[in-house]
Design an enzyme around this catalytic site. Structure first.
Site, PDB file in Angstrom:
ATOM      1  N   LYS A  10       0.833  -1.206   0.000  1.00 21.97           N
ATOM      2  CA  LYS A  10       0.000   0.000   0.000  1.00 21.97           C
ATOM      3  C   LYS A  10       0.875   1.266   0.000  1.00 21.97           C
ATOM      4  O   LYS A  10       2.093   1.191   0.266  1.00 21.97           O
ATOM      5  CB  LYS A  10      -0.922  -0.041   1.221  1.00 21.97           C
ATOM      6  CG  LYS A  10      -1.949  -1.186   1.177  1.00 21.97           C
ATOM      7  CD  LYS A  10      -2.880  -1.151   2.399  1.00 21.97           C
ATOM      8  CE  LYS A  10      -3.914  -2.263   2.336  1.00 21.97           C
ATOM      9  NZ  LYS A  10      -4.890  -2.171   3.463  1.00 21.97           N
ATOM     10  N   TYR A  50     -12.056  -1.798  -4.049  1.00 22.81           N
ATOM     11  CA  TYR A  50     -12.599  -2.098  -2.722  1.00 22.81           C
ATOM     12  C   TYR A  50     -14.136  -2.070  -2.705  1.00 22.81           C
ATOM     13  O   TYR A  50     -14.726  -1.827  -1.653  1.00 22.81           O
ATOM     14  CB  TYR A  50     -12.034  -1.126  -1.693  1.00 22.81           C
ATOM     15  CG  TYR A  50     -10.698  -1.563  -1.104  1.00 22.81           C
ATOM     16  CD1 TYR A  50     -10.567  -2.772  -0.396  1.00 22.81           C
ATOM     17  CD2 TYR A  50      -9.574  -0.763  -1.220  1.00 22.81           C
ATOM     18  CE1 TYR A  50      -9.349  -3.162   0.159  1.00 22.81           C
ATOM     19  CE2 TYR A  50      -8.339  -1.158  -0.653  1.00 22.81           C
ATOM     20  CZ  TYR A  50      -8.251  -2.350   0.029  1.00 22.81           C
ATOM     21  OH  TYR A  50      -7.049  -2.743   0.589  1.00 22.81           O
ATOM     22  N   PHE A  58     -15.357   2.926   6.905  1.00 21.12           N
ATOM     23  CA  PHE A  58     -13.971   3.224   6.546  1.00 21.12           C
ATOM     24  C   PHE A  58     -13.738   3.353   5.032  1.00 21.12           C
ATOM     25  O   PHE A  58     -12.620   3.615   4.588  1.00 21.12           O
ATOM     26  CB  PHE A  58     -13.027   2.163   7.140  1.00 21.12           C
ATOM     27  CG  PHE A  58     -13.316   0.736   6.732  1.00 21.12           C
ATOM     28  CD1 PHE A  58     -12.817   0.229   5.542  1.00 21.12           C
ATOM     29  CD2 PHE A  58     -14.073  -0.105   7.542  1.00 21.12           C
ATOM     30  CE1 PHE A  58     -13.061  -1.087   5.159  1.00 21.12           C
ATOM     31  CE2 PHE A  58     -14.324  -1.427   7.170  1.00 21.12           C
ATOM     32  CZ  PHE A  58     -13.819  -1.913   5.966  1.00 21.12           C
ATOM     33  N   ARG A  86      -1.864 -14.357   3.871  1.00 21.32           N
ATOM     34  CA  ARG A  86      -2.627 -13.701   4.954  1.00 21.32           C
ATOM     35  C   ARG A  86      -1.895 -13.898   6.290  1.00 21.32           C
ATOM     36  O   ARG A  86      -1.882 -13.002   7.127  1.00 21.32           O
ATOM     37  CB  ARG A  86      -4.061 -14.243   5.040  1.00 21.32           C
ATOM     38  CG  ARG A  86      -4.928 -14.035   3.813  1.00 21.32           C
ATOM     39  CD  ARG A  86      -5.782 -12.824   3.724  1.00 21.32           C
ATOM     40  NE  ARG A  86      -6.396 -12.307   4.901  1.00 21.32           N
ATOM     41  CZ  ARG A  86      -7.048 -11.132   4.904  1.00 21.32           C
ATOM     42  NH1 ARG A  86      -7.159 -10.399   3.799  1.00 21.32           N
ATOM     43  NH2 ARG A  86      -7.591 -10.688   6.009  1.00 21.32           N
ATOM     44  N   THR A  92      -5.869  -7.602  10.269  1.00 21.55           N
ATOM     45  CA  THR A  92      -6.160  -6.267   9.733  1.00 21.55           C
ATOM     46  C   THR A  92      -5.719  -5.177  10.711  1.00 21.55           C
ATOM     47  O   THR A  92      -5.080  -4.205  10.332  1.00 21.55           O
ATOM     48  CB  THR A  92      -7.677  -6.140   9.472  1.00 21.55           C
ATOM     49  OG1 THR A  92      -8.112  -7.250   8.706  1.00 21.55           O
ATOM     50  CG2 THR A  92      -8.002  -4.837   8.760  1.00 21.55           C
ATOM     51  N   ARG A 103       2.209  -6.737   9.385  1.00 22.81           N
ATOM     52  CA  ARG A 103       1.403  -5.655   9.964  1.00 22.81           C
ATOM     53  C   ARG A 103       1.807  -5.365  11.406  1.00 22.81           C
ATOM     54  O   ARG A 103       1.887  -4.200  11.812  1.00 22.81           O
ATOM     55  CB  ARG A 103      -0.082  -5.997   9.836  1.00 22.81           C
ATOM     56  CG  ARG A 103      -0.583  -5.808   8.392  1.00 22.81           C
ATOM     57  CD  ARG A 103      -1.926  -6.419   8.166  1.00 22.81           C
ATOM     58  NE  ARG A 103      -2.579  -5.949   6.941  1.00 22.81           N
ATOM     59  CZ  ARG A 103      -3.726  -6.419   6.484  1.00 22.81           C
ATOM     60  NH1 ARG A 103      -4.357  -7.385   7.142  1.00 22.81           N
ATOM     61  NH2 ARG A 103      -4.259  -5.940   5.377  1.00 22.81           N
ATOM     62  N   ASN A 113      -1.919  -0.117   6.982  1.00 24.06           N
ATOM     63  CA  ASN A 113      -1.381  -1.395   7.456  1.00 24.06           C
ATOM     64  C   ASN A 113      -0.506  -2.103   6.421  1.00 24.06           C
ATOM     65  O   ASN A 113      -0.370  -3.319   6.429  1.00 24.06           O
ATOM     66  CB  ASN A 113      -2.518  -2.283   7.967  1.00 24.06           C
ATOM     67  CG  ASN A 113      -3.569  -2.547   6.915  1.00 24.06           C
ATOM     68  OD1 ASN A 113      -3.414  -2.140   5.759  1.00 24.06           O
ATOM     69  ND2 ASN A 113      -4.630  -3.244   7.279  1.00 24.06           N
ATOM     70  N   HIS A 116      -1.959  -5.526   1.408  1.00 24.64           N
ATOM     71  CA  HIS A 116      -3.257  -6.159   1.131  1.00 24.64           C
ATOM     72  C   HIS A 116      -3.002  -7.574   0.637  1.00 24.64           C
ATOM     73  O   HIS A 116      -2.018  -7.815  -0.074  1.00 24.64           O
ATOM     74  CB  HIS A 116      -4.007  -5.385   0.029  1.00 24.64           C
ATOM     75  CG  HIS A 116      -5.171  -6.149  -0.525  1.00 24.64           C
ATOM     76  ND1 HIS A 116      -6.406  -6.131   0.062  1.00 24.64           N
ATOM     77  CD2 HIS A 116      -5.260  -7.019  -1.574  1.00 24.64           C
ATOM     78  CE1 HIS A 116      -7.224  -6.949  -0.616  1.00 24.64           C
ATOM     79  NE2 HIS A 116      -6.549  -7.495  -1.606  1.00 24.64           N
ATOM     80  N   GLU A 127      -9.541  -9.764  -7.984  1.00 24.95           N
ATOM     81  CA  GLU A 127      -8.485  -8.779  -7.723  1.00 24.95           C
ATOM     82  C   GLU A 127      -7.315  -8.915  -8.703  1.00 24.95           C
ATOM     83  O   GLU A 127      -6.749  -7.917  -9.144  1.00 24.95           O
ATOM     84  CB  GLU A 127      -7.991  -8.933  -6.282  1.00 24.95           C
ATOM     85  CG  GLU A 127      -9.065  -8.516  -5.279  1.00 24.95           C
ATOM     86  CD  GLU A 127      -8.678  -8.778  -3.825  1.00 24.95           C
ATOM     87  OE1 GLU A 127      -7.568  -9.299  -3.566  1.00 24.95           O
ATOM     88  OE2 GLU A 127      -9.492  -8.444  -2.948  1.00 24.95           O
TER      89      GLU A 127
END
Ligand code: UDP
Ligand code: MG
Length: 140
Positions: A10, A50, A58, A86, A92, A103, A113, A116, A127
């Site tokens: 990100k 998203y 958010f 993940r 998250t 993270r 964070n 993704h 995606e």
């Protein structure tokens, strides 16, 4: 089972020079990078990416953040790639993330964070197709 997943570093991760750190962890975990590029999304593109979160409190702030600077987008391939990545990312909310995860070590905020990762085969399919065409993905 060999799977593909979409990874994004990100804008906070790119601006804080964490590209190498994230890629090192991906490669060390045995995941193969089979596509990669740097992009800058506009607001509309971030909202499209998203769209599953449309209407959530958010959503506006998240899509502003995701369009605030460049991201590195990658397709990762490997055994159980979705869950494996993940696990590398952590929860998250970085305060809840396990010790040693990306993270937990680098996030500064529930929104900022760093990374993704797709959360299911269905979302991975959507995606990956959002950012890459077939010619951009290494098939060997
Ligand atoms: N997010 C946020 N506040 C929240 C939940 C999520 O700002 O309460 C942001 C955060 O950047 C997160 C992204 O929205 O990574 C997508 O949320 P999701 O629940 O899909 O988390 P992820 O799959 O990224 O762990
Ligand atoms: Mg998600």
């Amino acid at each position: 089972m060999i799977q593909r997943t979409l990874s994004i570093i990100k804008p906070d991760g790119v601006s804080r020079n964490l590209i190498g750190e994230v890629i090192k962890r991906i490669e060390s975990a045995g995941l193969k990078i089979i596509a990669m590029k740097m992009i800058r999304m506009n607001k509309v593109q971030a909202k499209g990416f998203y769209q599953v979160h449309e209407g959530k409190p958010f959503y506006e702030s998240l899509t502003d953040f995701m369009s605030s600077g460049p991201c590195v987008v990658m397709v990762l391939e490997g055994d159980n790639a979705i869950e494996k990545y993940r696990k590398l990312m952590g929860a998250t909310d970085y305060r809840m993330a396990e010790e040693g995860t990306i993270r937990r070590e680098f996030a500064t905020d529930i929104e900022k964070n760093v990374v993704h990762g797709s959360d299911s085969p269905e979302s991975a399919h959507f995606e990956i197709g959002y950012f890459f065409n077939q010619l951009e993905i290494i098939n060997e």
